[in-house]
Design an enzyme around this catalytic site. Structure first.
Site, PDB file in Angstrom:
ATOM      1  CB  ILE A  93      -0.951  -0.013   1.204  1.00 56.98           C
ATOM      2  CG1 ILE A  93      -1.980  -1.144   1.060  1.00 56.98           C
ATOM      3  CG2 ILE A  93      -1.671   1.330   1.332  1.00 56.98           C
ATOM      4  CD1 ILE A  93      -2.895  -1.312   2.250  1.00 56.98           C
ATOM      5  CG  ASP A 116      13.924  -1.861  14.437  1.00 53.14           C
ATOM      6  OD1 ASP A 116      12.685  -1.829  14.583  1.00 53.14           O
ATOM      7  OD2 ASP A 116      14.621  -2.805  14.863  1.00 53.14           O
ATOM      8  CB  ILE A 156       4.872   0.593  10.347  1.00 55.33           C
ATOM      9  CG1 ILE A 156       5.888   1.282   9.433  1.00 55.33           C
ATOM     10  CG2 ILE A 156       5.571  -0.404  11.264  1.00 55.33           C
ATOM     11  CD1 ILE A 156       6.874   2.176  10.172  1.00 55.33           C
ATOM     12  CE1 TYR A 191      -5.560  -7.306  10.368  1.00 58.48           C
ATOM     13  CE2 TYR A 191      -6.762  -5.980  11.964  1.00 58.48           C
ATOM     14  CZ  TYR A 191      -5.809  -6.090  10.972  1.00 58.48           C
ATOM     15  OH  TYR A 191      -5.090  -4.985  10.596  1.00 58.48           O
ATOM     16  CE  LYS A 226      -3.327  -2.017  11.112  1.00 59.24           C
ATOM     17  NZ  LYS A 226      -2.317  -1.118  10.508  1.00 59.24           N
ATOM     18  CB  THR A 256      -0.082  -6.192   0.908  1.00 60.50           C
ATOM     19  OG1 THR A 256      -0.616  -6.511   2.206  1.00 60.50           O
ATOM     20  CG2 THR A 256      -0.939  -5.106   0.267  1.00 60.50           C
ATOM     21  CB  ALA A 290       1.352  -6.802   5.606  1.00 61.46           C
TER      22      ALA A 290
END
Length: 262
Positions: free
Chosen positions: A20, A64, A92, A156, A163, A194, A196
């Protein structure tokens, strides 16, 4: 001249051309932004340098976000070429793989919970704190969320909690930084294939379901998200802050569309 001409924006999280963050960087480059990029480790350095060059940038810095010292060093290096800039994209998120499978209560661990929140949420405000004095008035900070922050999504798990924390972060950061002329927003993107996302069990089934029941009857693309991100980091969205903007084809507003499939 694009609507981001004259803006300098740092982009994190580019791992591949499917990312993304890559779609966001493409859109911002198209609209005239000057870009800088970060990479997590040496494994990704060459790849990110290649992508950056394709988008007209030679500013590629190691960072990082699990380490405050690494964040501080990255911004110190960025400051040598950009003493001031106009915002960053935080793309991230991470949770250990064993946290993203099956029953949430059985899967979650104290360590997994801490890691997910640290990398996926705290890192956003950590970056803002480190570069606060470098941000021009009119700057915009943007992060990426997902519907799992609002609803319980199979597999999830703890990432949904992280999130949700990230979205609260957006509101508190927007309130704190608004008087300085800095806006803070999030995009809650629909599911996109993606690297991820490949770590989430049954993700292909999630994509197929989303495509079938979303009002626009397709899944969104990195280009869709990129265009929205470019807008949110531009002066065209000067009145928008503290918001979570859903770029999901309407999936989050629909209910029981699956009945049409039977």
């Amino acid at each position: 001249m694009g609507f981001l001409s004259g803006k300098r924006i740092l982009v994190t999280g580019v791992a591949s051309k499917l990312s993304i963050a890559y779609g966001i960087a493409q859109a911002m480059h198209r609209e005239g932004a000057e870009l800088a990029f970060t990479y997590q480790n040496d494994k990704l350095k060459g790849r990110v340098e290649e992508f950056a060059a394709q988008l007209g940038s030679d500013i590629v810095l190691q960072c990082d976000v699990a380490e405050d010292a690494s964040i501080d060093t990255m911004f110190a290096e960025l400051g040598k070429v950009w003493p001031k800039f106009d915002g960053f994209v935080h793309s991230i998120g991470f949770a250990p793989g064993d946290q993203l499978d099956g029953d949430y209560v059985n899967a979650v661990t104290r360590e997994g919970f801490k890691i997910a929140h640290d990398i996926s949420s705290y890192s956003f405000v950590a970056m803002a704190k480190a570069c606060r004095s470098m941000l021009n008035p009119g700057s915009a900070l943007l992060t990426l969320s997902y519907l799992g922050a609002e609803r319980a999504i199979p597999n999830y798990n703890v990432m949904g909690l992280a999130k949700a924390s990230l979205e609260a972060n957006v509101r508190y950061m927007a309130n704190a930084m608004g008087p300085e002329g800095v806006r803070v927003n999030a995009i809650s993107a629909g599911p996109i294939r993606t690297l991820a996302a490949s770590g989430i069990k049954d993700f292909r089934k999630m994509l197929a379901h989303c495509e079938a029941v979303t009002p626009i009857r397709r899944t969104v693309t990195i280009e869709d998200v990129g265009n929205s991100a470019a807008f949110l980091c531009s002066d065209l969205s000067a009145g928008i802050s503290g918001e979570v903007v859903h770029v999901d084809g309407g999936f989050s507003i629909a209910a029981m569309n699956e009945l049409e499939l039977k």
